[in-house]
Design an enzyme around this catalytic site. Structure first.
Site, PDB file in Angstrom:
ATOM      1  CB  THR A 112      -0.931  -0.007   1.218  1.00  0.00           C
ATOM      2  OG1 THR A 112      -1.716  -1.203   1.211  1.00  0.00           O
ATOM      3  CG2 THR A 112      -1.865   1.201   1.187  1.00  0.00           C
TER       4      THR A 112
ATOM      5  CE  LYS B 145      -4.687  -1.736   1.101  1.00  0.00           C
ATOM      6  NZ  LYS B 145      -5.460  -2.666   1.955  1.00  0.00           N
TER       7      LYS B 145
END
Length: 292
Positions: free
Chosen positions: A94, A170
């Site tokens: 991420t 995300k």
């Protein structure tokens, strides 16, 4: 497939193990070598350096933050310098939109394939191979990554041919999860101070209006006494909210709730919560109301 795996934290270890179970030849690297021991005992090869993990057809990175990803990819003996031309980098980390854009450009210039494939799910989900994967990249790169993504997740959602868009998806998802945690925590603090049983209240909510897993799973962590096990550390939660705010600023999109969440994470970390799960922001309302 001959694949390297870099980053063996709680998420990465489970993902690498599932690649092994799927029959891939996996070479693992972690900055702390001992974290590779269990996987080596199960059949993985140990890489002494980042470069040693980049000798095959593909490499998967699962790293904590932008700084770690930059060091692994752009370092003098890093992924970009050592991954063969035509080989594939799958970034499951991420990371920020801007960094993902840089990675795509750098890999393209080096003749390497790049797929951004961050995942949704906590460590137990990663261990079970049931992650949800958000993938973006060129069609040929997505096809090459398919066997790897299938091994770590229950479903892959291809959202774009532009890799950075998977990172934006995300980050937006983690922003929504944090909103759920904060709102659940406030609601539980409200009914808890009135003497209503929190577990019974949660059962009512998740059996009627809010049946999604995120409400059930995080509600349980908040309703049960004691600190939740650390599946996603609070500093990483702050990192993701800050990345979401940065992306929103670049796009000219106001995110007032994200600003509030940033302050909640800062409060948690400033009051001793750095070693807690990110769901601990949901306990701040109860603490602020004198319940704990």
């Amino acid at each position: 497939m001959q694949v390297g795996f870099i980053g063996l934290g709680q998420m990465g270890a489970g993902m690498a193990r599932n690649l092994l179970k799927a029959g891939h030849a996996v070479t693992v690297y972690n900055r702390t070598p001992a974290k590779a021991d269990a996987l080596v005992a199960e059949g993985a090869a140990r890489a002494a350096t980042v470069a040693d993990a980049c000798r095959g057809e593909a490499v998967v990175t699962m790293l904590a933050n932008d700084q770690a990803a930059e060091e692994v990819v752009f370092g003098p003996h890093g992924l970009l310098a050592t991954l063969p031309r035509g080989a594939l980098h799958v970034s499951a980390s991420t990371i920020g939109v801007e960094l993902s854009e840089r990675l795509a450009a750098a890999h393209g210039a080096a003749g390497q394939l790049y797929v951004s494939a961050p995942v949704f799910g906590r460590p137990d989900v990663a261990a079970a191979g049931h992650l949800f994967v958000v993938a973006a990249g060129a069609a040929s790169a997505i096809a090459a990554a398919g066997p790897l993504l299938d091994a770590v997740g229950q479903r892959t959602f291809t959202v774009s041919d532009i890799p950075a868009r998977a990172n934006l998806v995300k980050l937006s998802g983690n922003f929504l999860i944090a909103c759920v945690i904060e709102s659940l925590g406030e609601a539980l603090a409200l009914v808890g101070k009135a003497g209503i049983d929190k577990t019974q209240y949660l059962d009512l909510l998740t059996s009627t209006l809010f049946g999604a897993p995120v409400y059930k799973n995080y509600g349980r962590l908040l309703a049960e006494p004691g600190d939740a096990p650390v599946g996603f550390a609070a500093p990483l939660g702050l990192k993701d909210i800050k990345l979401a705010l940065s992306a929103a600023e670049a796009l000219g999109v106001p995110l007032p709730l994200a600003s509030l969440l940033r302050d909640r994470f800062v409060t948690l970390l400033a009051t001793g919560g750095a070693d807690q799960d990110w769901s601990a922001i949901g306990r701040l309302a109860a603490r602020d109301s004198g319940q704990s």
